[in-house]
Write an enzyme that holds these catalytic residues in place. Structure first.
Site, mmCIF file in Angstrom:
data_model
loop_
_atom_site.group_PDB
_atom_site.id
_atom_site.type_symbol
_atom_site.label_atom_id
_atom_site.label_comp_id
_atom_site.label_asym_id
_atom_site.label_seq_id
_atom_site.Cartn_x
_atom_site.Cartn_y
_atom_site.Cartn_z
ATOM 1 N N ARG A 45 1.113 -1.184 -0.102
ATOM 2 C CA ARG A 45 -0.076 -0.054 0.018
ATOM 3 C C ARG A 45 0.884 1.326 0.040
ATOM 4 N NH1 ARG A 45 2.385 1.745 3.687
ATOM 5 N NH2 ARG A 45 1.099 3.394 3.637
ATOM 6 N N GLY A 46 0.083 2.464 -0.160
ATOM 7 C CA GLY A 46 1.044 3.502 -0.422
ATOM 8 C C GLY A 46 1.204 4.059 -1.823
ATOM 9 N N ALA A 47 0.987 5.254 -2.185
ATOM 10 C CA ALA A 47 0.689 5.518 -3.725
ATOM 11 C C ALA A 47 1.965 5.007 -4.504
ATOM 12 C CB ALA A 47 0.175 6.964 -3.817
ATOM 13 N N ARG A 88 -7.741 -0.228 -6.655
ATOM 14 C CA ARG A 88 -7.856 0.987 -5.649
ATOM 15 C C ARG A 88 -7.812 2.125 -6.419
ATOM 16 N NH1 ARG A 88 -4.100 1.408 -0.771
ATOM 17 N NH2 ARG A 88 -6.122 2.036 0.089
ATOM 18 N N GLN A 195 -1.698 2.295 9.940
ATOM 19 C CA GLN A 195 -0.271 2.396 9.304
ATOM 20 C C GLN A 195 0.717 3.220 10.087
ATOM 21 O OE1 GLN A 195 -3.366 3.065 7.952
ATOM 22 N NE2 GLN A 195 -3.532 2.483 5.752
ATOM 23 N N ASP A 236 -1.890 10.828 -1.904
ATOM 24 C CA ASP A 236 -2.252 9.548 -2.974
ATOM 25 C C ASP A 236 -2.605 10.411 -4.319
ATOM 26 O OD1 ASP A 236 -2.933 8.524 -0.068
ATOM 27 O OD2 ASP A 236 -2.679 6.944 -1.551
ATOM 28 N N ASN A 246 -5.353 12.452 0.563
ATOM 29 C CA ASN A 246 -4.604 11.602 1.343
ATOM 30 C C ASN A 246 -5.219 10.691 2.393
ATOM 31 O OD1 ASN A 246 -1.731 10.498 2.122
ATOM 32 N ND2 ASN A 246 -1.806 11.769 3.865
ATOM 33 N N LYS A 247 -4.549 9.773 3.304
ATOM 34 C CA LYS A 247 -5.278 9.168 4.259
ATOM 35 C C LYS A 247 -6.349 9.802 5.122
ATOM 36 C CE LYS A 247 -5.018 5.574 4.488
ATOM 37 N NZ LYS A 247 -6.189 4.721 3.846
HETATM 38 O O1 MRU Z 1 -4.437 2.960 2.362
HETATM 39 P P1 MRU Z 1 -2.918 3.229 2.201
HETATM 40 O O2 MRU Z 1 -2.093 2.737 3.432
HETATM 41 O O3 MRU Z 1 -2.375 2.918 0.824
HETATM 42 O O4 MRU Z 1 -2.907 4.969 2.410
HETATM 43 C C1 MRU Z 1 -1.540 5.402 1.982
HETATM 44 C C2 MRU Z 1 -1.384 6.913 2.424
HETATM 45 O O5 MRU Z 1 -2.537 7.698 2.558
HETATM 46 C C3 MRU Z 1 -0.217 7.579 2.140
HETATM 47 O O6 MRU Z 1 -0.065 8.856 2.899
HETATM 48 C C4 MRU Z 1 0.064 8.103 0.691
HETATM 49 O O7 MRU Z 1 -0.302 6.996 -0.080
HETATM 50 C C5 MRU Z 1 1.215 8.646 0.390
HETATM 51 S S1 MRU Z 1 2.782 7.273 0.483
HETATM 52 C C6 MRU Z 1 4.067 7.941 -0.044
#
Ligand code: MRU
Length: 354
Positions: A45-47, A88, A195, A236, A246-247
């Site tokens: 996970r993470g963009a 996603r 996370q 994201d 973002n999250k």
């Molecule tokens: O649901 P996730 O864990 O994929 O969400 C991730 C985030 O919101 C991060 O802050 C974002 O992807 C940036 S990662 C460099």
């Protein structure tokens, strides 16, 4: 630094982040469908990390297409793209990986399918290597805004686990530490998937970066007491007008930072910026299943049958963002669109620390 993902001998090996920090387990994805499952189920996970996973998924998906015809190969890839895109919706990086591949293949119509297959594997590895370099550059640009003695809050995980390595939001933090600045990090736990608790605090501790874990609800109290001096988060999808997805919880944090006069920075590689969307209202926002909210590690914490909303991301309006840290420099959100304009004089609009 722990490895998030790699492509070895036609297999995508990803660290299963759902098991961290209790277990460090790698999963071998032998076909693109398994890569898609890994993205959807948050093994990775993470963009930026899911953009890399998509590039690798495309490479191993391409290897499964049995044809010598360029047109049939491209048609077969379309199924791979659509499967990965359906995993996603909020992070633009999967779209970025697909668009990049489409463009690269468009320019290689004369190559044999076998050549194209090896090319896609090389490209996937290049995407991974470049991502790490980009994060280091983001780190250098961002570190100028970190002062000796700062306490920096971050939300979710925008660290090495969310990328090919080094991290976006953690990039400036790592550089500041390398520069000998004495800093502290505050990690929001980040309900419901935790996370911040499971990943950010774990990876920073591994690298001896001082970190304190708080519940999401604690951020306001610490900001009001003046115990937090800076915020840096990832994204994201950041769009043309500087609105930032973002999250979930990022928006609340940004508003609290503004209320308490704390600068709020967003670390955004260009692969996470979507210039095709004018405002944040148009960003597709992922909603996930209720079990992430009603249970923790398989243990039910909510009453059976309770109604749940599990919105995975929110949009922080550009007005709350002090600066967007990219690999091209740091910009005010209202200037971000200029990065997409040919010949724009970026030097003149870059934010610089006083
Ligand atoms: O649901 P996730 O864990 O994929 O969400 C991730 C985030 O919101 C991060 O802050 C974002 O992807 C940036 S990662 C460099």
């Amino acid at each position: 630094m722990v490895k998030t993902i790699e492509l070895v001998d036609g297999v995508v090996r990803m660290l299963d982040q759902t098991k961290l920090p209790r277990e460090v387990v790698y999963v071998d994805c032998k076909d693109y469908l398994m890569v898609a499952r890994g993205i959807k189920d948050l093994w990775i996970r993470g963009a930026p990390a899911i953009g890399i996973a998509a590039s690798m998924g495309i490479a191993i998906g391409a290897a499964e297409i049995m044809t010598d015809s360029y047109d049939e190969f491209i048609k077969g890839l379309e199924t791979v793209y659509q499967t990965l895109l359906a995993t996603r919706p909020t992070a633009v990086n999967i779209q970025w990986a697909v668009n990049r591949t489409r463009k690269l293949l468009e320019a290689r119509k004369e190559d044999s399918v076998d050549t194209l297959k090896s090319f896609l594997t090389q490209e996937a590895n290049r995407v991974l290597e470049q991502d790490i370099e980009i994060n280091k550059t983001i780190g250098k640009w961002g570190a100028q805004f970190i002062k000796d003695g700062d306490t920096i809050i971050t939300h979710c995980n925008a660290g090495s686990l969310a990328t090919g390595g080094y991290g976006t939001a953690t990039g400036p933090i790592r550089v500041a530490v390398e520069q000998g600045k004495n800093i502290q990090v505050i990690a929001d736990e980040t309900r419901p998937v935790l996370q911040g608790c499971r990943l950010t605090s774990w990876e920073l501790m591994q690298d001896n970066i001082p970190v304190t874990l708080i519940t999401d609800n604690t951020a306001g109290a610490l900001l009001r007491k003046g115990e937090i001096t800076l915020a840096i988060v990832g994204t994201d999808r950041t769009v043309s007008n500087g609105d930032v997805a973002n999250k979930i919880g990022t928006y609340s944090l940004a508003v609290l930072c503004r209320e308490n006069n704390v600068p709020f920075y967003v670390a955004a590689p260009l692969s996470s910026i979507d210039f095709s969307i004018p405002t944040g209202d148009l960003i597709p926002i992922e909603e996930r299943g209720p079990e992430e909210v009603t249970s923790i590690f398989g243990c039910r914490i909510a009453p059976e049958g309770v109604k749940v909303r599990n919105i995975a991301f929110d949009v922080t309006p550009a007005k709350y963002v002090t600066g967007i840290i990219t690999e091209k420099g740091v910009f005010r959100p209202e200037d971000l669109h200029k990065l997409n304009e040919e010949g724009a004089d970026l030097e003149s609009i870059m934010l610089k620390a006083e």
